[in-house]
Design an enzyme around this catalytic site. Structure first.
Site, PDB file in Angstrom:
ATOM      1  N   ASN A   1      -2.838   9.519 -36.938  1.00  0.00           N
ATOM      2  CA  ASN A   1      -2.332  10.809 -36.456  1.00  0.00           C
ATOM      3  C   ASN A   1      -2.721  11.871 -37.475  1.00  0.00           C
ATOM      4  O   ASN A   1      -2.019  12.103 -38.466  1.00  0.00           O
ATOM      5  CB  ASN A   1      -0.816  10.744 -36.273  1.00  0.00           C
ATOM      6  CG  ASN A   1      -0.408   9.821 -35.147  1.00  0.00           C
ATOM      7  OD1 ASN A   1      -0.511  10.166 -33.974  1.00  0.00           O
ATOM      8  ND2 ASN A   1       0.041   8.609 -35.512  1.00  0.00           N
ATOM      9  N   GLU A   2      -3.851  12.493 -37.233  1.00  0.00           N
ATOM     10  CA  GLU A   2      -4.421  13.453 -38.163  1.00  0.00           C
ATOM     11  C   GLU A   2      -3.707  14.809 -38.050  1.00  0.00           C
ATOM     12  O   GLU A   2      -2.895  15.018 -37.136  1.00  0.00           O
ATOM     13  CB  GLU A   2      -5.912  13.631 -37.866  1.00  0.00           C
ATOM     14  CG  GLU A   2      -6.748  12.359 -38.032  1.00  0.00           C
ATOM     15  CD  GLU A   2      -7.042  12.012 -39.486  1.00  0.00           C
ATOM     16  OE1 GLU A   2      -6.348  12.538 -40.375  1.00  0.00           O
ATOM     17  OE2 GLU A   2      -7.959  11.209 -39.727  1.00  0.00           O
TER      18      GLU A   2
END
Length: 638
Positions: free
Chosen positions: A162-163
């Site tokens: 989850n950037e």
């Protein structure tokens, strides 16, 4: 009262944090919590639903789980696991896949039912991924949710993949990887260009539903992002900050990963301190930098307004503190890194005797010596010390394939020009070209190509050391076996690495050792090389010369020591900076763009000059003399 003190100490921290002395202890603690959960569930006839992570961080946990399984007979038959993520596209048989990672580090060594193992499928057609992700979520929900989710954290602040930009309620999905994440993975893939640009990951919303979340982080590389995640404002720029909203989360850190948290980095801002010498030095330097004032201009009001009133009261008046710290910093500066002969050395970083010392400069790669301490290297030789340089590894991984071909082409042409028989060389050249044309990302070179690349770097190292003034018999190539073993093994360091190092140490019997203490290198070689030196010295500790041998750490290729840490600062003149630059230039294969540049796009010689100038400026800002550049060292007490 103890609880109040703890709350005050951690008031900057927005979620629970537990800090352990080192990674091994922390990993054992987390592994025990996992097995306790498994056993508790087993007694109740229930499955333990685990969310598992990959990467370097959980390896120690998985190793301990395997040990517990084998030595304590803890079964994993009641475990159902869901992995956080997988690269896309990715074949499960690829060595870079998280399927391979989990099997190698955990699943192949325990009795888990592989039918209960779930890992995102990196082989799906892209149009089938949304349905797969919904089914992944559905399976977790039907089982009642995750009992425990293990997390690492990336340097972008990502959890799972989850950037930055991820939503707090996001579910399992296909994502695009951040450039920094891909750079960090580049070594496993043989270059960033080979790292997939996408991945399938559990969402933050999925992670949040776990009844317990443990985020682990080790070493100083993670310290800055941990500070943001723990003390920063909640922001999609750092997805890990969303964990501040959970009541079920705990960060488990080693001391290095926790080092930038306020309670450790600037403890005077949150608690009463025991004001010993190192802490006073750190605090005064911090105050001067924070206020952008020279140390000797700091006032009592400055101390009182910045959390240091207690120091002013206990150790004041503050002007006396300022003078004392100013003098201590000034005494780290020396133009005599091997000690100044016939001088009072009570206020100097190095001993005056013997006036001519035997010195070994250990260089993990064939250029770390001149990049990080080239000026000091040359100074030691110029001042008449008996200097040896030891290149611990061949560095053959960091040579471009086309450079290797260019050298063989040169050898062929030269041989033909003087009428030598080149038949065997021609055959070797053709086989090399054939191999390199079909070489896969991260595929190991043939032994001939590895040897050739090692010789390229050896020749450059000899040229650099000669330029510094060394005779050939003082230039040592150790070729520590761990380096080439590490291309196929997870734990390549062995007894032979220590024995080779012991043999050289016993041959030279140095008074001074310089070793790379720059553990931020992206490949990890510096730390391994340093640990081997320390292990060798520990084995030799009863020999008389060891008791009079000082070990100095240098940095520079990747980052520099903080000013308060520096114990010896060697100033360089403009002419010495130029000489150092020419020594670095001898390493032609590393010029322009090296194979593994890390995060810093600058050439190594530029990095070196900028960092040494920054060190000099840091002294100047504190009110010390202004120098062109400075190389910094910290003594290691073994």
């Amino acid at each position: 009262m103890a609880r109040l003190n703890l709350l005050e100490e951690t008031r900057f921290e927005k979620l629970p944090v537990t800090v352990y002395q080192n990674t091994d202890i922390a990993s054992r603690k987390v592994a025990r919590r996992i097995t306790d959960l498994i056993q508790k569930k087993s007694k109740n006839g229930e499955y333990a639903i685990l969310g598992l992570a990959t990467g370097v961080t959980p390896i120690g946990v998985y190793k301990e789980l395997v040990r517990i399984h084998k030595e304590e007979n803890i079964s994993f038959k009641n475990v159902i696991s869901f992995n956080l993520d997988e690269y896309y596209p990715m074949k499960p048989t690829s060595p870079q896949s998280y399927v391979s990672f989990m099997k190698e580090n955990l699943f192949d060594h325990i009795d888990i039912d592989m039918a209960n193992v779930h890992i995102p499928d990196g082989t799906l057609d892209i149009e089938k991924i949304p349905a797969f992700c919904l089914e992944y979520e559905k399976k977790i929900t039907e089982l009642g949710g995750l009992d425990l989710q293990i997390l690492g954290i990336g340097r972008t602040g990502h959890i799972g993949f989850n950037e930055p930009g991820s939503a707090p309620n996001s579910g399992t999905r296909l994502v695009t990887l951040d450039d920094l994440t891909r750079r960090d993975a580049s070594r496993d893939f043989g270059g960033k260009e080979n790292v997939p640009t996408k991945a399938i990951t559990m969402g933050i919303g999925t992670i949040f539903k776990a009844r317990e979340i443990i985020l682990m982080a080790w070493n100083r590389k993670k310290a800055s992002i941990i500070k943001k995640a723990v003390e920063g404002e909640i922001s999609s720029d750092v997805p890990a900050t969303y964990l501040q909203l959970s009541e079920n989360v705990e960060f488990v850190l080693d001391q290095d990963a926790a080092s930038e948290l306020t309670r450790f980095n600037t403890p005077w801002l949150v608690k009463d301190c025991v004001w010993d010498g190192p802490l006073i030095k750190k605090a005064v330097i911090w105050l001067a930098n924070h206020l952008e004032k020279p140390i000797l201009k700091l006032t009592e009001e400055d101390y009182n307004n910045n959390g240091m009133a207690e120091l002013a009261t206990e150790k004041g008046p503050v002007y006396n503190i300022n003078i004392d710290i100013f003098n201590k910093i000034q005494h780290t500066i020396t133009g005599w890194p091997g000690g100044k002969p016939n001088a009072d050395d009570s206020q100097r970083p190095e001993r005056a005797t013997p006036d001519k010392k035997r010195v070994i400069i250990f260089s993990p790669h064939p250029d770390d010596d001149v990049i990080s301490m080239g000026g000091t290297f040359i100074r030691l030789v110029d001042q008449g010390h008996d200097v040896h340089v030891a290149y611990q590894t061949s560095g053959n991984t960091a040579v471009w394939d086309d450079d290797a071909l260019r050298f063989v082409e040169f050898a062929r042409d030269f041989s033909k020009s003087i009428n030598l028989d080149t038949a065997k060389l021609d055959d070797l050249y053709l086989s090399m070209r054939k191999f390199l044309e079909t070489k896969q990302p991260n595929q190991a070179d043939t032994s001939e190509i590895q040897t050739l690349k090692g010789l390229i770097r050896k020749g450059e190292a000899i040229s650099g050391a000669r330029f510094a003034g060394l005779p050939d018999d003082h230039i040592h190539f150790m070729a520590l076996p761990f380096y080439d073993r590490g291309k196929t093994e997870r734990n390549p360091v062995s007894e032979d690495d220590v024995e080779i190092t012991m043999e050289l140490l016993q041959k030279v019997k140095p008074h001074q050792i310089f070793a790379a203490g720059d553990f931020a290198d992206p490949h990890g070689t510096h730390k391994v090389c340093f640990d081997i030196i320390v292990a060798a010295l520990d084995r030799l500790k009863n020999e008389s010369w060891v008791k009079d041998c000082w070990l100095w750490m240098y940095r520079g290729a990747w980052h520099e020591f903080e000013t308060h840490e520096i114990q010896m600062a060697v100033p360089l003149s403009p002419q010495e900076v130029e000489r150092k630059r020419f020594a670095i230039f001898k390493h032609q294969s590393q010029k322009d763009r090296p194979v593994f540049p890390g995060d810093d796009a600058r050439e190594f010689w530029v990095r070196a000059e900028d960092r040494t100038r920054e060190t000099a400026k840091s002294y100047d800002k504190l009110g010390l003399a202004e120098y062109e550049a400075m190389e910094a060292f910290v003594r290691w007490i073994y």
